[in-house]
Scaffold this active site. Structure first.
Site, PDB file in Angstrom:
ATOM      1  CB  ALA A  33      20.645  37.443   7.326  1.00 22.65           C
ATOM      2  N   GLY A  96      31.442  42.109   8.674  1.00 21.80           N
ATOM      3  CA  GLY A  96      32.760  42.191   8.055  1.00 21.80           C
ATOM      4  C   GLY A  96      33.891  41.906   9.015  1.00 21.80           C
ATOM      5  CG  ASN A 100      37.643  42.734   8.721  1.00 15.22           C
ATOM      6  OD1 ASN A 100      38.257  42.008   9.489  1.00 15.22           O
ATOM      7  ND2 ASN A 100      37.102  43.879   9.114  1.00 15.22           N
ATOM      8  CD1 TRP A 503      34.644  43.157  -0.657  1.00 16.65           C
ATOM      9  CD2 TRP A 503      36.867  43.353  -0.675  1.00 16.65           C
ATOM     10  NE1 TRP A 503      35.129  42.378  -1.687  1.00 16.65           N
ATOM     11  CE2 TRP A 503      36.489  42.475  -1.717  1.00 16.65           C
ATOM     12  CE3 TRP A 503      38.224  43.651  -0.508  1.00 16.65           C
ATOM     13  CZ2 TRP A 503      37.404  41.877  -2.582  1.00 16.65           C
ATOM     14  CZ3 TRP A 503      39.139  43.062  -1.355  1.00 16.65           C
ATOM     15  CH2 TRP A 503      38.727  42.184  -2.374  1.00 16.65           C
ATOM     16  CG  HIS A 504      37.331  49.904   2.757  1.00 16.09           C
ATOM     17  ND1 HIS A 504      38.594  50.469   2.626  1.00 16.09           N
ATOM     18  CD2 HIS A 504      37.506  48.722   3.427  1.00 16.09           C
ATOM     19  CE1 HIS A 504      39.480  49.669   3.196  1.00 16.09           C
ATOM     20  NE2 HIS A 504      38.851  48.608   3.687  1.00 16.09           N
TER      21      HIS A 504
END
Length: 568
Positions: A33, A96, A100, A503-504
């Protein structure tokens, strides 16, 4: 007509696209996206060894995604719901791994023994270690734990290159009785170590950079379609035959022998639910015809609950940027002593800089998270059948009191280390920190924030009394260091309010045994009850491992790619 359509060009999708298209007769379409990150044209914010600029850049996010992190009471539906928080999920090729913290660790052998115990036969430590090795090219270490030929380079910033704050932290950890471990990814044991990072020559190496390089992109059987948002999965009966997508604003349909969802633990279950695959009651409530009743879709969502203890860094101990822009140089793995918990159930990432701006350069943080969490009552549900609507996401992070108590104990433990002589010499004014909306707003990279933080930073470097007043007045949100150290109720209230995930997001489409009613996929990622559809990303983890989830996700994609190519 494609052999495989991959929905999501993140870490797992990048691995799958590379490995499956290596067979020249296998036609692969990769749909992402977000924007492309082609060789030679990777945005500088993504290449940066310091991740704070990419992470706060809305160009690379699903900007409308907001989640509940605090426990949502379903026994009292009329009570006030906890606040919504922005949850940065990547919308860019590489997912990510493009934004990250670049932390490259794997978890403990006990994690994967638990995966097997929960029904993921063939996913024990001895089964997954070869795939961790296949992912990486270790620039520092060799031996049975390390790969030397993988697509993702890993390295460490050794103590001789640590900044003054990181050196002081290392000394404080040593005095607290912790061993120095040169290799975080060697034997899984307690101690402090140089953080292992997916980074080479002071630049990030995302999954897209490592797996979708120029040579891979030249393959005639691989199509990478960015700016392509999948609207729906297409079916004939219970067989998935393709996708409908919005490509650069125009609707198109693509057909394939198999579709793989690699959209992460929030968006992969949302795709399944919109396709009528999930808990029948929820689907009927939304008027979605039930294609396959799978109660586990979207259920038992997990993350690692986290809080922070921050402090002001004195001038001489701050990062200089001369040798590295890495703000997290040292980490600590320790055991809480909780009965039944494995060794190494707690983790601390030490940030010697808390944001890209001038104030961030003055603030250090102990980022403490529960490495082995027991809270697994989170869920992903649809707000609407409309593909444009973000799902309802409830992490319920501290639903198991053992996680709350370990964060409280961990805060006290880190406070004692923070007050030790090595850290007193280089820091002052410790405070319990919250990743609040105010912190997020000032973290957006723009001229206003750059000017504002320079002004505030100048004042913070002024007299000690002024600095203490400014921190208590404008930085601390609700709880002072003295309050939480003096009052257990205040500490608990702080932890409950401030705890966020790291964010896991994982485990919302778990793999397991055929007789497990909550298992969504089998051990090769195939969705139960339908044909031609797999899920391959962190959502299929049976339980979140004691690690940042990026490398376990890469490993999972490598392992399932092998299974697909072997006909599994």
């Amino acid at each position: 007509m494609y052999d495989t359509i991959i929905v999501g060009g993140g870490s797992a999708g990048s691995v799958l696209a590379h490995r499956l298209s290596a067979r020249s007769a296998h036609r692969v379409l990769l749909c992402e996206a977000g924007q492309d990150t082609p060789p030679g044209k990777v945005p500088p914010e993504i290449l940066d060894s310091y991740p704070g600029t990419a992470y706060f850049d809305p160009r690379f996010h699903w900007t409308e995604l907001k989640v509940h992190t605090q426990v949502v009471s379903h026994n009292a539906p009329d009570s006030d719901r906890p606040p919504l928080r922005k949850y940065e999920q990547a919308r860019v090729l590489g997912g990510g791994s493009s934004i990250n913290g670049q932390l490259a660790n794997r978890g403990a052998p006990t994690d994967y023994a638990e995966w097997v115990a929960r029904g993921a036969e063939g996913w024990g430590w001895d089964d997954v270690l070869p795939y961790f090795r296949k992912v990486e090219r270790d620039l520092d270490f060799d031996g049975p734990f390390h790969g030397k030929e993988g697509r993702i380079p890993v390295r460490r910033i050794m103590p001789e290159h640590w900044d003054g704050h990181a050196r002081a932290v290392g000394e404080a950890f040593r005095r607290a009785g912790y061993r120095f471990l040169p290799d975080q990814n060697g034997h899984f044991e307690d101690g402090y170590f140089p953080i292992t990072i997916s980074n080479a020559e002071e630049q990030r190496v995302s999954a897209a950079i490592g797996y979708l390089d120029a040579e891979t992109r030249r393959r005639e059987n691989l199509t990478i379609s960015t700016d392509t948002q999948v609207m729906a999965l297409l079916f004939e009966g219970t067989r998935c035959i393709g996708v409908r997508a919005l490509v650069g604003g125009r609707e198109q349909e693509f057909r394939g022998n198999e579709v793989i969802l690699s959209c992460g633990a929030i968006h992969s279950p949302a795709h399944l639910l919109r396709a009528g695959i999930g808990p029948a009651g929820h689907l009927r409530d939304l008027g979605i015809p039930v294609r396959a009743h799978l109660p586990g879709v979207g259920q038992r969502l997990m993350d690692h609950p986290s809080i922070s203890l921050s402090s002001f860094i004195r001038r001489g101990a701050r990062m200089t940027g001369r040798t590295t822009r890495r703000h997290i140089q040292v980490g600590l793995r320790y055991s809480s002593g909780l009965e039944g918990a494995p060794r190494g159930d707690m983790f601390v990432a030490v940030a010697s800089k808390s944001a890209w701006h001038a104030v961030g350069e003055q603030i250090a943080s102990f980022i403490l998270f529960v490495n082995k969490t027991y809270s697994e009552t989170g869920q992903v549900r649809l707000a609407s059948p409309d593909w444009r609507a973000e799902p309802v996401v409830e992490f319920n992070l501290l639903s198991d009191r053992r996680d709350l108590e370990r964060l409280m104990g961990g805060f006290r433990h880190l406070a004692a280390i923070q007050l030790s002589d090595p850290l007193r010499a280089v820091t002052s004014d410790p405070f319990p920190a919250s990743y609040s909306d105010r912190v997020r707003r000032i973290g957006v990279v723009n001229t206003r924030n750059r000017i504002l933080t320079r002004l505030i930073a100048g004042l913070l470097d002024g007299p000690a009394a002024l600095r203490a007043w400014l921190i208590n007045r404008y930085v601390v949100e609700g709880f002072t260091f003295e309050q939480v150290m003096r009052d257990d109720e205040a500490l608990e209230a702080f932890v409950r309010k401030a705890a966020i995930g790291v964010w896991h997001a994982s485990c919302s489409c778990r793999m397991g045994r055929e007789d497990d009613p909550m298992a969504v996929v089998d051990t090769a990622g195939r969705v139960r009850g339908v044909e031609g559809l797999r899920v391959v990303d962190a959502s299929i983890f049976p339980v979140v491992p004691c690690a940042n989830t990026n490398f376990p996700t890469l490993m999972t994609a490598e392992k399932i790619a092998d299974a697909i190519l072997a006909g599994g």
